[in-house]
Design an enzyme around this catalytic site. Structure first.
Site, mmCIF file in Angstrom:
data_model
loop_
_atom_site.group_PDB
_atom_site.id
_atom_site.type_symbol
_atom_site.label_atom_id
_atom_site.label_comp_id
_atom_site.label_asym_id
_atom_site.label_seq_id
_atom_site.Cartn_x
_atom_site.Cartn_y
_atom_site.Cartn_z
ATOM 1 N N CYS A 9 0.850 -1.193 0.000
ATOM 2 C CA CYS A 9 0.000 0.000 0.000
ATOM 3 C C CYS A 9 0.886 1.243 0.000
ATOM 4 O O CYS A 9 2.080 1.147 0.277
ATOM 5 C CB CYS A 9 -0.953 0.002 1.196
ATOM 6 N N PRO A 10 0.347 2.417 -0.314
ATOM 7 C CA PRO A 10 1.182 3.614 -0.449
ATOM 8 C C PRO A 10 1.999 3.955 0.791
ATOM 9 O O PRO A 10 3.164 4.341 0.678
ATOM 10 C CB PRO A 10 0.162 4.717 -0.755
#
Length: 461
Positions: A9-10
């Site tokens: 995920c970011p």
């Protein structure tokens, strides 16, 4: 049968590991072996090796940013978001086992095994890839700037002092890379390594011109798609193909992006950026409260999804000047509330939660305090129509109060841990109050509308 998976995920903090855990549990229940490589904030862990690849019958990539898929050539691959893995891990495993199309390369793969809904996530994924690489620079720079403020809010003005050194490292050092890194890795997500040079140069020019964060976004996408189409248009004899990545693509794409940024996009985007900055600096009263409310609703609605990340990215952008940000303060306050509100509700209305949910509530206290909004996801997944509206109201109140009180923040993350850094949070008492009020209101609403559990504590035990 064995599967392999990658989760990423970011921010590399919450969704990465929640998706991995969901896939691990689902595979175990279904009787399959799975090895999951997590590409989090500390780098790749539990890395998939050659032996794993030989044994794997399918690959699941649950990622919100770009992941290198080159090692999976010849394997059936499905690619989804981390939220899909969290919500429907068993369905993903079934789908992976049924997949017939194998991964060849990125261009061919984009044409197969990707439902239209997933293809439309491309722009969001490219943006999140840039944000994920930018965040460590924001965190490092923000914390160092906050430490400089710990010596006194204006102590950095004394040249040669330790405060001035920390400020220089944070603002002139780490923060100077924010926009080039954002642009470069947006372009990298679109066009792979050839996109890095024009992306970073475009980001540097945007920053230098004064086009700021918006200019960096445009430069990243412009660079990425310029390289992408140049690769399609330019066809060289086989003997000269080696010149494409090292000479032709970098020179042509950098020149095109640079000229467009200097002569076409730079000044108009600078005007927009200056206007937005001025508007934010003048926000008071009802306008500030309205913005805080909107930020709160976005942070709580999908808890780490596109709306949440859009609000967070907006907040991070306001930090790029190196000055304390009221918007970032509202973002973090609103993002802390969802897990805290559900945790408070598990204490307030014990008869409405199972033993497992009450245990999860204990973890939610820590997750909320650490500004990990995703801590509320297990509760929202089990009862979305009661949990999500409740936490949205709580977060909206916290965001609105934070803006109304004029609270500010110099860092993009950290939760309560940054409260102990002097001057990192402007109007600290009022900031804590805004978080507490949102938590209490959200928790009370949830406790009132939540239904009692339908089985007894004895049966549950």
């Amino acid at each position: 049968m064995k599967l392999v998976a990658i989760t990423s995920c970011p921010t590399g903090i919450a969704h990465t590991y929640m998706a991995a855990e969901a896939l691990q549990m689902a595979a175990k229940e279904m009787g399959y072996e799975i090895k999951i490589e997590t590409q989090g904030s500390v780098g790749a862990e539990n890395v998939i090796n050659d032996k794993d690849l030989r044994e794997a019958i399918a690959v699941i990539i649950a990622a919100d940013n770009s992941v290198d898929k080159s090692r999976f050539k010849g394997k059936p691959v499905i690619e989804v978001s981390t939220m899909d893995a969290i919500k429907n891990s068993k369905g993903l495993i079934k789908r992976a086992l049924k997949t017939k199309e194998v991964f060849v390369d990125d261009e061919e793969y984009s044409k197969v095994d990707m439902p239209n809904k997933e293809q439309k996530k491309g722009v969001y994924k490219h943006l999140m890839n840039g944000v994920s690489f930018m965040i460590p620079f924001v965190v490092a720079g923000g914390i160092l700037i906050a430490i400089s403020f710990a010596f006194g809010i204006n102590a950095y003005e004394n040249e040669g002092s330790l405060a001035a050194a920390f400020r220089k490292i944070g603002a002139d050092g780490a923060f100077s890379f924010l926009i080039p890194i954002l642009s470069g890795y947006i372009a990298y997500s679109i066009a792979d390594r050839p996109g890095l040079v024009p992306g970073m140069v475009g980001g540097y020019l945007a920053n230098n011109i004064g086009a700021g964060f918006l200019g960096g976004l445009l430069a990243g996408f412009l660079a990425g798609y310029t390289v992408y189409y140049l690769k399609k248009i330019i066809k060289l004899p086989k003997n000269f193909e080696g010149l494409m990545p090292v000479l032709i693509l970098p020179v042509l794409s950098t020149a095109i992006v640079g000229l467009i940024m200097i002569y076409i996009l730079g000044n108009p985007v600078k005007a927009i950026n200056d206007g937005l900055t001025g508007w934010l600096s003048r926000l008071t009263g009802i306008n500030a409260i309205l913005l805080g409310t909107i930020i709160g609703l976005m942070m709580a609605f999908d808890m780490g999804g596109p709306l949440n990340k859009a609000a967070y990215t907006f907040g991070v952008a306001t930090l790029s000047s190196g000055e304390p940000s009221a918007v970032m303060a509202a973002v973090m306050a609103a993002g802390m509330v969802p897990p805290l509100a559900v945790a408070f509700s598990t204490v307030l209305a014990k008869n409405k939660y199972t033993v497992q949910e009450k245990e999860a509530g204990k973890a939610a206290w820590a997750l909320g305090a650490s500004f990990i909004t995703e801590g509320a996801i297990p509760f929202a997944a089990g009862d979305p129509f009661r949990v999500i509206p409740s936490i949205m109201i709580g977060s909206a109140i916290s965001g609105a109060l934070s803006m109304a009180f004029g609270c500010t923040l110099t860092v993009p993350h950290g939760g309560i841990f940054v409260f102990f850094i002097p001057n990192a949070v402007g109007k600290l008492f009022l900031y804590i109050l805004s978080i507490l009020i949102g938590t209490i209101v959200g928790g009370i609403i949830l406790s009132l509308i939540k239904k009692d559990v339908v089985y007894t504590q004895k049966a549950e035990a």
